[in-house]
Write an enzyme that holds these catalytic residues in place. Sequence first.
Site, PDB file in Angstrom:
ATOM      1  N   GLU A  63     -21.851  -0.225 -59.916  1.00 34.64           N
ATOM      2  CA  GLU A  63     -22.662  -0.240 -58.684  1.00 34.64           C
ATOM      3  C   GLU A  63     -23.900  -1.109 -58.850  1.00 34.64           C
ATOM      4  OE1 GLU A  63     -21.338   0.413 -55.623  1.00 34.64           O
ATOM      5  OE2 GLU A  63     -20.843   2.345 -56.527  1.00 34.64           O
ATOM      6  N   ASP A  65     -22.200  -6.436 -58.642  1.00 32.47           N
ATOM      7  CA  ASP A  65     -21.498  -7.672 -58.227  1.00 32.47           C
ATOM      8  C   ASP A  65     -22.450  -8.857 -58.141  1.00 32.47           C
ATOM      9  OD1 ASP A  65     -22.683  -6.592 -55.915  1.00 32.47           O
ATOM     10  OD2 ASP A  65     -20.873  -6.787 -54.667  1.00 32.47           O
ATOM     11  N   SER A 118     -17.865   0.384 -46.608  1.00 29.18           N
ATOM     12  CA  SER A 118     -17.714  -1.023 -46.244  1.00 29.18           C
ATOM     13  C   SER A 118     -16.937  -1.284 -44.954  1.00 29.18           C
ATOM     14  CB  SER A 118     -17.109  -1.840 -47.394  1.00 29.18           C
ATOM     15  OG  SER A 118     -17.540  -3.176 -47.226  1.00 29.18           O
ATOM     16  N   SER A 119     -17.361  -0.609 -43.907  1.00 26.58           N
ATOM     17  CA  SER A 119     -16.836  -0.979 -42.584  1.00 26.58           C
ATOM     18  C   SER A 119     -17.246  -2.413 -42.267  1.00 26.58           C
ATOM     19  CB  SER A 119     -17.374  -0.029 -41.518  1.00 26.58           C
ATOM     20  OG  SER A 119     -18.767  -0.201 -41.318  1.00 26.58           O
ATOM     21  N   ASP A 143     -17.240  -6.226 -51.871  1.00 21.23           N
ATOM     22  CA  ASP A 143     -16.609  -5.628 -50.691  1.00 21.23           C
ATOM     23  C   ASP A 143     -15.560  -6.544 -50.081  1.00 21.23           C
ATOM     24  OD1 ASP A 143     -18.466  -3.745 -51.277  1.00 21.23           O
ATOM     25  OD2 ASP A 143     -19.534  -3.839 -49.358  1.00 21.23           O
ATOM     26  N   TYR A 170     -32.298  -3.247 -50.658  1.00 17.69           N
ATOM     27  CA  TYR A 170     -31.217  -3.967 -51.352  1.00 17.69           C
ATOM     28  C   TYR A 170     -31.675  -5.347 -51.819  1.00 17.69           C
ATOM     29  CZ  TYR A 170     -26.450  -5.657 -52.232  1.00 17.69           C
ATOM     30  OH  TYR A 170     -25.310  -6.166 -52.809  1.00 17.69           O
TER      31      TYR A 170
HETATM   32  P1  ADP Z   1     -20.914   0.035 -44.359  1.00 19.77           P
HETATM   33  O1  ADP Z   1     -20.393  -1.335 -44.643  1.00 19.77           O
HETATM   34  O2  ADP Z   1     -21.149   0.830 -45.593  1.00 19.77           O
HETATM   35  O3  ADP Z   1     -20.081   0.793 -43.381  1.00 19.77           O
HETATM   36  P2  ADP Z   1     -23.032  -1.510 -43.205  1.00 19.77           P
HETATM   37  O4  ADP Z   1     -24.393  -1.165 -42.754  1.00 19.77           O
HETATM   38  O5  ADP Z   1     -22.875  -2.578 -44.223  1.00 19.77           O
HETATM   39  O6  ADP Z   1     -22.362  -0.148 -43.703  1.00 19.77           O
HETATM   40  O7  ADP Z   1     -22.154  -1.947 -41.960  1.00 19.77           O
HETATM   41  C1  ADP Z   1     -22.075  -1.098 -40.835  1.00 19.77           C
HETATM   42  C2  ADP Z   1     -22.289  -1.908 -39.580  1.00 19.77           C
HETATM   43  O8  ADP Z   1     -21.179  -2.801 -39.369  1.00 19.77           O
HETATM   44  C3  ADP Z   1     -22.316  -1.055 -38.332  1.00 19.77           C
HETATM   45  O9  ADP Z   1     -23.605  -0.556 -38.092  1.00 19.77           O
HETATM   46  C4  ADP Z   1     -21.868  -2.044 -37.259  1.00 19.77           C
HETATM   47  O10 ADP Z   1     -22.957  -2.840 -36.838  1.00 19.77           O
HETATM   48  C5  ADP Z   1     -20.903  -2.943 -37.997  1.00 19.77           C
HETATM   49  N1  ADP Z   1     -19.499  -2.557 -37.780  1.00 19.77           N
HETATM   50  C6  ADP Z   1     -18.609  -2.207 -38.727  1.00 19.77           C
HETATM   51  N2  ADP Z   1     -17.402  -1.950 -38.191  1.00 19.77           N
HETATM   52  C7  ADP Z   1     -17.516  -2.140 -36.871  1.00 19.77           C
HETATM   53  C8  ADP Z   1     -16.616  -2.026 -35.759  1.00 19.77           C
HETATM   54  N3  ADP Z   1     -15.335  -1.670 -35.924  1.00 19.77           N
HETATM   55  N4  ADP Z   1     -17.110  -2.297 -34.536  1.00 19.77           N
HETATM   56  C9  ADP Z   1     -18.383  -2.670 -34.358  1.00 19.77           C
HETATM   57  N5  ADP Z   1     -19.268  -2.796 -35.356  1.00 19.77           N
HETATM   58  C10 ADP Z   1     -18.860  -2.536 -36.613  1.00 19.77           C
HETATM   59 MG    MG Z   2     -21.473  -2.887 -45.702  1.00 22.17          MG
END
Ligand code: ADP
Ligand code: MG
Length: 394
Positions: free
Chosen positions: A46, A49, A141-142, A187, A237
């Site tokens: 952690e 990278d 990592s959405s 990621d 970060y």
């Molecule tokens: P993590 O990557 O850990 O989930 P981040 O803060 O790096 O957290 O990214 C989250 C952000 O990415 C959300 O607040 C949003 O702005 C964006 N995001 C991710 N997936 C989607 C989605 N499917 N639709 C719209 N926005 C998204």
């Molecule tokens: Mg992220």
Amino acid sequence: RKMSNEAIAKGEAVLLKEARDKFVEAFGRQPQAAACAPGRVNLIGEHIDYCEGYVLPVALPFVTVMVGGLNNTGECRLLSILGTGEEVKTSFPAPTPSAPLKPGPPAWANYVKGVVANFPGGVSGFDAAIVTDVPMGSGLSSSAAIEVATFTLLEALTGRSVGLVEKAKLCQKAEHEFPGMPCGIMDQYIVTMGRKDHALLIDCRSLEAEQIPMQLGDLVVLVTNSNVKHKLTGSEYPTRRAQCQEAADRLGLSSLRGAKIEDLEKLKQQNCEEVVLKRAKHVIEEISRTEEVARVMKQKDFKRVGELFYQSHESLSKLMEVSCPEMDQIVDIIRGAPGVYGARMTGGGFGGCVVTLIKKSEVENLKKRILAKYKGSPTFFLSQPSDGARLLKL
Ligand code: ADP
Ligand code: MG
């Protein structure tokens, strides 16, 4: 019996149908292509990278699905259905040489815009509908999922593509330039190249990876989402990154990857700030912990894997200072519970998830213990290593 606190992946078929229905409803025609990209969980390594060390993530069955079609209008029109069911929409002109894209509101669209801006050969107007079951802002990592899903969809729509490492790098660049998050490569790499039933030991210097089979016998990796999303000023970060770079610069190295534990003495002799020393110590030790976990996992020495998990957490909490009271509390609750080998926070920190290596037969008991003692409202799932981004058949 399913617990209500369980996060269950909907599966790509269900998400694809939702995305397709939304696309038809919003744009009045069928999409031409569909892509999906997963979330990920990092087992160990952690804040490493961006120091060019080793990381050990797995891709998850939670995915972001994106369907789309070219529209010949010069506009990029996006519709996203968030995990909560809320729908967000935006549109922006496709970039041209005289009018390149710039970051701007709404914030969420920057993850897509950044990829559009960096897509090789450019992109003309397109429509897209996005659905996801990747928890957002939970350290799973959405962000990389939506970036890599966008890139993969654009590859299908334009018929142009690049190698997988290049794709990960372009999506990382997109995140740097548009949301403005100076992330490392982990990621986008794992989201692009994850493999079912494997973790990837990624060398963030050479950008090569070794597939590590996740054969845990009667053990599993339980992920506990603290559901804490700390509002950050956004500076934590980048500050960690800068502190690690300062340590490397002082040692005459391009990154801390080349540093050894003895180098901490050199930093002390230079009267280096205590905080920079702590960051360097974390990075140097975490890189060797990650290499060791990959090695002992192959030997099935899970006791040692667990010890290294606990050490990693301690180091992230005390040296890197990226944990939070809630995640520290969860790890404390888990420590010493029956069947547990080890636990640690995972992801960038300040909230998010904890991973626990535990006997499968003890998972339900551990969940009860956490639910009884943890002050927040946690959700749980078992990490099932899954494939990276891919096209879906419509
Ligand atoms: P993590 O990557 O850990 O989930 P981040 O803060 O790096 O957290 O990214 C989250 C952000 O990415 C959300 O607040 C949003 O702005 C964006 N995001 C991710 N997936 C989607 C989605 N499917 N639709 C719209 N926005 C998204
Ligand atoms: Mg992220």
